[in-house]
Every structure is written in structure tokens, then in C-alpha cells.
Design a protein around this motif. Structure first.
Motif, mmCIF file in Angstrom:
data_model
loop_
_atom_site.group_PDB
_atom_site.id
_atom_site.type_symbol
_atom_site.label_atom_id
_atom_site.label_comp_id
_atom_site.label_asym_id
_atom_site.label_seq_id
_atom_site.Cartn_x
_atom_site.Cartn_y
_atom_site.Cartn_z
ATOM 1 N N ASP A 58 0.823 -1.213 0.000
ATOM 2 C CA ASP A 58 0.000 0.000 0.000
ATOM 3 C C ASP A 58 0.852 1.256 0.000
ATOM 4 O O ASP A 58 0.519 2.247 -0.660
ATOM 5 N N ARG A 59 1.969 1.222 0.722
ATOM 6 C CA ARG A 59 2.851 2.388 0.775
ATOM 7 C C ARG A 59 3.497 2.646 -0.583
ATOM 8 O O ARG A 59 3.581 3.799 -1.028
ATOM 9 N N LEU A 60 3.918 1.587 -1.260
ATOM 10 C CA LEU A 60 4.564 1.746 -2.566
ATOM 11 C C LEU A 60 3.591 2.253 -3.615
ATOM 12 O O LEU A 60 3.920 3.154 -4.405
ATOM 13 N N VAL A 61 2.397 1.680 -3.642
ATOM 14 C CA VAL A 61 1.391 2.094 -4.628
ATOM 15 C C VAL A 61 1.080 3.580 -4.481
ATOM 16 O O VAL A 61 0.959 4.312 -5.472
ATOM 17 N N LYS A 62 0.962 4.027 -3.243
ATOM 18 C CA LYS A 62 0.691 5.448 -2.986
ATOM 19 C C LYS A 62 1.871 6.314 -3.422
ATOM 20 O O LYS A 62 1.693 7.391 -4.010
ATOM 21 N N LYS A 63 3.084 5.828 -3.186
ATOM 22 C CA LYS A 63 4.290 6.597 -3.508
ATOM 23 C C LYS A 63 4.457 6.795 -5.005
ATOM 24 O O LYS A 63 4.788 7.908 -5.457
ATOM 25 N N ILE A 64 4.228 5.743 -5.800
ATOM 26 C CA ILE A 64 4.487 5.826 -7.247
ATOM 27 C C ILE A 64 3.241 6.194 -8.052
ATOM 28 O O ILE A 64 3.317 6.400 -9.258
ATOM 29 N N GLY A 65 2.092 6.261 -7.384
ATOM 30 C CA GLY A 65 0.871 6.653 -8.075
ATOM 31 C C GLY A 65 0.330 5.610 -9.029
ATOM 32 O O GLY A 65 -0.340 5.943 -10.009
ATOM 33 N N ALA A 66 0.601 4.337 -8.736
ATOM 34 C CA ALA A 66 0.109 3.259 -9.595
ATOM 35 C C ALA A 66 -1.330 2.911 -9.244
ATOM 36 O O ALA A 66 -1.813 3.194 -8.145
ATOM 37 N N LYS A 67 -2.008 2.270 -10.175
ATOM 38 C CA LYS A 67 -3.370 1.798 -9.932
ATOM 39 C C LYS A 67 -3.297 0.368 -9.420
ATOM 40 O O LYS A 67 -2.741 -0.515 -10.068
ATOM 41 N N LEU A 68 -3.859 0.137 -8.234
ATOM 42 C CA LEU A 68 -3.854 -1.197 -7.635
ATOM 43 C C LEU A 68 -5.262 -1.764 -7.638
ATOM 44 O O LEU A 68 -6.208 -1.127 -7.181
ATOM 45 N N ILE A 69 -5.402 -2.990 -8.155
ATOM 46 C CA ILE A 69 -6.671 -3.705 -8.138
ATOM 47 C C ILE A 69 -6.491 -4.930 -7.252
ATOM 48 O O ILE A 69 -5.572 -5.724 -7.464
ATOM 49 N N VAL A 70 -7.330 -5.072 -6.244
ATOM 50 C CA VAL A 70 -7.247 -6.206 -5.323
ATOM 51 C C VAL A 70 -8.505 -7.054 -5.461
ATOM 52 O O VAL A 70 -9.623 -6.531 -5.398
ATOM 53 N N ARG A 71 -8.298 -8.340 -5.669
ATOM 54 C CA ARG A 71 -9.410 -9.288 -5.676
ATOM 55 C C ARG A 71 -9.085 -10.367 -4.648
ATOM 56 O O ARG A 71 -7.961 -10.849 -4.581
ATOM 57 N N THR A 72 -10.061 -10.738 -3.828
ATOM 58 C CA THR A 72 -9.794 -11.601 -2.688
ATOM 59 C C THR A 72 -10.420 -12.984 -2.839
ATOM 60 O O THR A 72 -11.490 -13.144 -3.434
ATOM 61 N N VAL A 73 -9.740 -13.958 -2.268
ATOM 62 C CA VAL A 73 -10.273 -15.317 -2.224
ATOM 63 C C VAL A 73 -11.546 -15.356 -1.397
ATOM 64 O O VAL A 73 -12.464 -16.121 -1.693
ATOM 65 N N GLN A 74 -11.611 -14.500 -0.373
ATOM 66 C CA GLN A 74 -12.812 -14.476 0.467
ATOM 67 C C GLN A 74 -14.052 -14.126 -0.346
ATOM 68 O O GLN A 74 -15.135 -14.691 -0.128
ATOM 69 N N GLU A 75 -13.897 -13.217 -1.306
ATOM 70 C CA GLU A 75 -15.023 -12.886 -2.182
ATOM 71 C C GLU A 75 -15.452 -14.107 -2.991
ATOM 72 O O GLU A 75 -16.654 -14.343 -3.165
ATOM 73 N N SER A 76 -14.490 -14.887 -3.463
ATOM 74 C CA SER A 76 -14.802 -16.100 -4.225
ATOM 75 C C SER A 76 -15.534 -17.113 -3.350
ATOM 76 O O SER A 76 -16.456 -17.801 -3.807
ATOM 77 N N ILE A 77 -15.119 -17.209 -2.088
ATOM 78 C CA ILE A 77 -15.793 -18.125 -1.157
ATOM 79 C C ILE A 77 -17.218 -17.657 -0.889
ATOM 80 O O ILE A 77 -18.167 -18.454 -0.922
ATOM 81 N N ASP A 78 -17.385 -16.356 -0.649
ATOM 82 C CA ASP A 78 -18.705 -15.803 -0.350
ATOM 83 C C ASP A 78 -19.674 -15.982 -1.518
ATOM 84 O O ASP A 78 -20.883 -16.155 -1.310
ATOM 85 N N ARG A 79 -19.162 -15.950 -2.737
ATOM 86 C CA ARG A 79 -20.003 -16.097 -3.923
ATOM 87 C C ARG A 79 -20.219 -17.562 -4.305
ATOM 88 O O ARG A 79 -20.897 -17.853 -5.287
ATOM 89 N N GLY A 80 -19.625 -18.469 -3.543
ATOM 90 C CA GLY A 80 -19.781 -19.886 -3.834
ATOM 91 C C GLY A 80 -18.937 -20.381 -4.986
ATOM 92 O O GLY A 80 -19.161 -21.486 -5.505
ATOM 93 N N ARG A 81 -17.959 -19.597 -5.397
ATOM 94 C CA ARG A 81 -17.088 -19.993 -6.512
ATOM 95 C C ARG A 81 -16.082 -21.060 -6.083
ATOM 96 O O ARG A 81 -15.674 -21.890 -6.887
ATOM 97 N N VAL A 82 -15.673 -21.029 -4.827
ATOM 98 C CA VAL A 82 -14.752 -22.030 -4.286
ATOM 99 C C VAL A 82 -15.199 -22.384 -2.870
ATOM 100 O O VAL A 82 -15.979 -21.666 -2.246
ATOM 101 N N LYS A 83 -14.694 -23.498 -2.381
ATOM 102 C CA LYS A 83 -15.022 -23.954 -1.038
ATOM 103 C C LYS A 83 -13.767 -23.990 -0.189
ATOM 104 O O LYS A 83 -12.728 -24.493 -0.619
ATOM 105 N N GLU A 84 -13.874 -23.443 1.011
ATOM 106 C CA GLU A 84 -12.747 -23.395 1.931
ATOM 107 C C GLU A 84 -12.273 -24.807 2.257
ATOM 108 O O GLU A 84 -13.072 -25.705 2.498
ATOM 109 N N GLU A 85 -10.948 -25.004 2.223
ATOM 110 C CA GLU A 85 -10.402 -26.296 2.627
ATOM 111 C C GLU A 85 -10.586 -26.495 4.124
ATOM 112 O O GLU A 85 -10.674 -25.534 4.895
ATOM 113 N N GLU A 86 -10.635 -27.747 4.541
ATOM 114 C CA GLU A 86 -10.766 -28.077 5.952
ATOM 115 C C GLU A 86 -9.595 -28.946 6.376
ATOM 116 O O GLU A 86 -8.888 -29.522 5.545
ATOM 117 N N GLY A 87 -9.395 -29.043 7.691
ATOM 118 C CA GLY A 87 -8.318 -29.873 8.208
ATOM 119 C C GLY A 87 -7.154 -29.063 8.724
ATOM 120 O O GLY A 87 -7.086 -27.840 8.528
#
Length: 282
Positions: A58-87
Motif C-alpha cells: 500500500d505504501r509503494l502504490v501510494k508513492k508511485i501513483g500506480a493503480k492497484l486492483i485487489v481481488r480476494t479469495v474471500q469474495e470467491s468463497i462468499d459467492r460460492g465460486r470455491v469452497k474453503e479447505e478443511e483440516g
């Protein structure tokens, strides 16, 4: 990188905050200076990241003015796209494949730059600089384009894309020497420090909220550092006293185990990395 910008319409640069992606961002800034980096940075966040890498990201992106896109595994889990491993050895490392492919489709990305190197792992060694992926995001090591005289073929059918690896021929030692030469800031976890760890199947795992102790295991405080960065549930540390870049370079120069030798996800099977790459892993 300039060839990628010339041949593709919607490239992105995979960025995690680790040493290789930090070098990639540094090279991208050089390649297009004084113009800004002409493509966004994409981070596929497992939700189990080391906090040191997220802070620097986050500090670097702010410093250089780059565009950062973040996509999370949690979003995929919440949408039912993947299932959390167990064990006890559950990890989100495999789950990020779906998140990555969904993100590339959403962004209509026709290429994704990454910092993977051929010396990391035997499956990585089969990669080309321009690595073709079919419309399902899958990799076929037998169906790659020749790259004679560094002529890169980025032609693709609709729905296909390429993974671009500018650092393919670099070694881990090359990366560290470049970081030293260019004074690139890296997360503190790469340097020797004290941390609570548990040793499981020969892998030193750092204490975090995502790892539960098994019977007979205890947390121990040791002096360690990390050679590679990934999901905290499967990224192993090494015992080390290397506290400066010069000491790290000396240590890496004499190492007989690759940096991914301490990754629990690569130990799940003999061809673990290749199996993941065939499914769309970076």
C-alpha cells in the motif's frame, strides 16, 4: 515489458509485495519512465497474507501513483465460486486460481506480467517468456510458442491470454543483487528476526490466526527469515542470521535448496506446482 505493452491491449502486472514483484514494479517504472506504468497492478489476496507485505504494497502504490486492483479469495468463497479447505493443513493457495481467472476475465486482461523465474521450481523451468493460456486459463507445456532470437509471439484467439515472465532467466541471487544495487525497499520479514514458529513436516510455519497446533506441537521462538512470500499457512521460513542484504546474498550464494524448498504447498505431491499451473495458477 515494452513488448507486452506493444502487443497487448489490456495487460496487468501481478503484484503481491514480495521481492520478485517489487523488482517487477521497479523495472516497469524504468521501462516507461518518465511516463507512469501503463497498466494496473493486480493483487490476488488470499486473506492469509503476511502483514509486512500488505503494508509495503500500500505504501509503494501510494508513492508511485500506480493503480492497484485487489481481488480476494474471500469474495470467491462468499459467492460460492470455491469452497474453503478443511483440516489441520488447510490452505487457500489452490483457491486463488479461481479468483485470479475471474479477475482476469473481469478486467478483460489479455496478458498478465509476473515475477516467476525458471530456477524456482521444475515446472517453472518449462515456461516461456510469453506463456500461452487457453480460454479456460489452462497451461499446456507442450503447446508453447518457440521464442527464437527473443522474438515473442503474442497472437491469441478470443478468450485466450498470456502470462509474461520478464525475469524468467534471472536467479534468486540475481534478484537480491539487483535489490541491493537499486536500493529497493523490501518487507522486513526477508531479514533475520525472532518469531514464534512451529515445525511441521520439516517446514517452519509462522504463528498466525490461520494455523492451529496439532497434538504434540508447540510454538517456539527462533531466529528465522523468509526466502519467499505467500500464504502464511504454507510459506515456510528458514533458520538464518542474515540481517542485511549483503548477508542474504552471501547466504543465497551458498544455498543448496531452492527458495521454494520450504513451501508446504509444493510438497503435497511430486508435481504439485505443475498440476496447479495446468489449472491456471501463476
Amino acid at each position: 515489458m515494452r513488448e507486452t505493452a506493444a502487443q497487448f491491449e489490456q495487460p496487468c502486472l501481478m503484484f503481491s509485495g514480495g521481492k520478485d514483484s517489487l523488482v517487477m514494479v521497479h523495472l516497469a517504472r524504468k521501462a516507461f519512465w518518465p511516463a507512469p506504468i501503463p497498466f494496473p497492478l493486480l493483487h490476488v489476496d488470499t486473506g492469509h497474507n503476511f502483514p509486512e507485505t500488505l503494508e509495503l504494497r500500500d505504501r509503494l502504490v501510494k508513492k508511485i501513483g500506480a493503480k492497484l486492483i485487489v481481488r480476494t479469495v474471500q469474495e470467491s468463497i462468499d459467492r460460492g465460486r470455491v469452497k474453503e479447505e478443511e483440516g489441520p493443513n488447510a490452505s487457500r493457495n489452490m483457491l486463488q486460481i479461481t479468483t485470479l481467472l475471474d479477475a482476469l476475465k473481469e478486467l478483460k486482461a489479455d496478458s498478465a506480467l509476473g515475477g516467476a523465474r525458471r530456477d524456482e521450481e521444475k515446472a517453472r523451468a518449462k515456461e516461456r517468456f510469453f506463456s500461452h493460456r487457453d480460454r479456460f486459463g489452462q497451461w499446456d507445456p507442450r503447446n508453447q510458442r518457440p521464442e527464437l532470437w527473443h522474438i515473442f509471439n503474442g497472437r491469441r484467439h478470443p478468450g485466450e491470454h498470456f502470462r509474461i515472465f520478464p525475469l524468467s532467466n534471472w536467479t534468486e541471487l540475481d534478484v537480491w543483487e539487483y535489490i541491493l544495487m537499486q536500493s529497493i525497499e523490501i518487507p522486513s520479514m526477508y531479514f533475520s528476526h525472532e518469531r514464534e514458529i512451529v515445525e511441521r513436516d520439516g517446514v517452519l510455519l509462522a504463528k498466525c490466526d490461520y494455523i492451529s497446533l496439532l497434538d504434540g506441537e508447540t510454538w517456539k521462538r527462533e531466529t528465522i527469515r523468509f526466502r519467499t512470500v505467500g500464504d502464511m499457512t504454507c510459506t515456510g521460513a528458514i533458520r538464518s542470521t542474515a540481517a542485511t542484504l549483503e548477508e542474504i546474498i552471501e547466504e543465497v550464494a551458498s544455498a543448496r535448496v531452492t527458495e521454494r524448498g520450504a513451501r508446504a504447498d509444493d510438497m503435497r505431491s511430486e508435481a504439485a506446482m505443475e498440476d496447479r499451473k495446468r489449472q491456471g495458477y501463476f
